[in-house]
Enzyme design. Structure first.
Site, PDB file in Angstrom:
ATOM      1  N   ASP A  37       0.854  -1.189   0.000  1.00  0.00           N
ATOM      2  CA  ASP A  37       0.000   0.000   0.000  1.00  0.00           C
ATOM      3  C   ASP A  37       0.894   1.246   0.000  1.00  0.00           C
ATOM      4  O   ASP A  37       1.748   1.388  -0.853  1.00  0.00           O
ATOM      5  CB  ASP A  37      -0.947  -0.078   1.207  1.00  0.00           C
ATOM      6  N   HIS A  54      -7.507  -6.671   1.264  1.00  0.00           N
ATOM      7  CA  HIS A  54      -6.415  -5.714   1.099  1.00  0.00           C
ATOM      8  C   HIS A  54      -5.297  -5.898   2.119  1.00  0.00           C
ATOM      9  O   HIS A  54      -4.119  -5.804   1.779  1.00  0.00           O
ATOM     10  CB  HIS A  54      -6.968  -4.290   1.196  1.00  0.00           C
TER      11      HIS A  54
END
Length: 291
Positions: free
Chosen positions: A105, A266
């Site tokens: 990320d 995620h």
């Protein structure tokens, strides 16, 4: 968490970086994303140590227990170049001159800046659930703006601080069972700290301004990643929906690209740690236990 690991608070000049480290063998740095801390790696790091690696997990500048400089109008103090410099300084302080790098990320944006600014010290790099910031921005669609609207909300001056700190538990939602209770507790403490919230917003503000400018300069200069590059993405997230195969985009930036999806949401380090650790150990330089 992190049984057998040591911790340190390392002064790197204008910032102070909290870091966890343990193991023996080829070093690898794990860089977390937003809004996590280094604790997000608590299920992956021991598996990499077991595979024969030295594992270093810092809190990014301003996140968790790391602290950065005063906030400025140009956001340079929270640029990915500044944060990448922290990582280099931490690794030198721990005695490592060359290492592998994993960025998830927002940590992926730091990893990209580090490998472009300091190519001689990164042996291999892994990007998980991320693209270069400019690749996102050059592909803005209705779907991207709808799902990633927070990028542009976070860029607004003053407003997101007031909204988030008014109810941080309502804004940042986590599950102690999925995350692990100690990881959850550390994350919750961090996200309830107004200074951490502001620093995390500065990360995004830098992303749309000074970081974007740095990446655009890289593209104009023809800069590329020369070391082996692994791309991982979560199959239950939206990366493929928005962009198709992310390896095709990373081929624009790196000479040796490989990778695959992982069946996870995620926050892959928390949700699919064994699959992630397996992908990393297959790619990273083998530790002494595997040679």
């Amino acid at each position: 968490m992190f049984e057998g690991f040591e911790t340190a608070q390392i002064d790197v000049g204008e910032a102070s970086v909290f870091v966890r480290f343990g193991g023996d063998g080829p070093p690898v740095v794990l860089l977390h994303g937003h809004p996590r801390t280094s604790a997000t790696w608590h299920r992956v790091a021991p598996l990499l140590v077991r595979a024969g690696h030295t594992v270093v997990c810092p809190d990014l500048r301003g996140y968790g227990r790391s602290r950065g400089p005063r906030f400025t109008a140009g956001h340079a103090g929270y640029s990915k170049r500044a944060v990448a410099g922290d990582v280099v300084a931490v690794m030198r302080g721990l005695g490592h001159r060359r290492f592998s790098l994993v960025g998830h990320d927002r940590g992926g944006a730091v990893a990209l800046r580090l490998v472009l600014d300091h190519p001689e010290i990164v042996s291999r790099v892994v990007f998980a659930d991320c693209l270069p910031l400019t690749e996102h921005l050059s592909r803005i669609t209705v779907e991207f703006a709808t799902q990633w609207w927070h990028w542009f909300f976070f860029a607004q001056p003053g407003i997101p601080e007031r909204v988030i700190t008014a109810d941080p538990d309502g804004w940042y939602r986590g599950d102690p069972e999925t995350m692990g209770e100690k990881n959850y507790d550390e994350w919750r403490q961090a996200t309830r700290n107004p200074d951490v919230v502001r620093a995390m917003l500065e990360d995004y503000r830098a992303g749309l301004t000074i970081d974007r400018q740095h990446e655009e300069a890289d593209r104009a200069a023809g800069a590329r990643i020369a070391c082996p590059t692994l791309i991982l993405w979560s199959l239950q997230d939206d990366m493929e929906d928005l962009y198709g195969d992310p390896r095709a985009i990373w081929n624009r930036w790196a000479d040796d690209v490989r990778g695959h999806g992982i069946d996870s949401g995620h926050h892959v380090a928390e949700q699919a740690p064994k699959a992630l650790a397996s992908a990393l150990t297959d790619f990273l330089e083998p530790g002494p236990h595997l040679e």
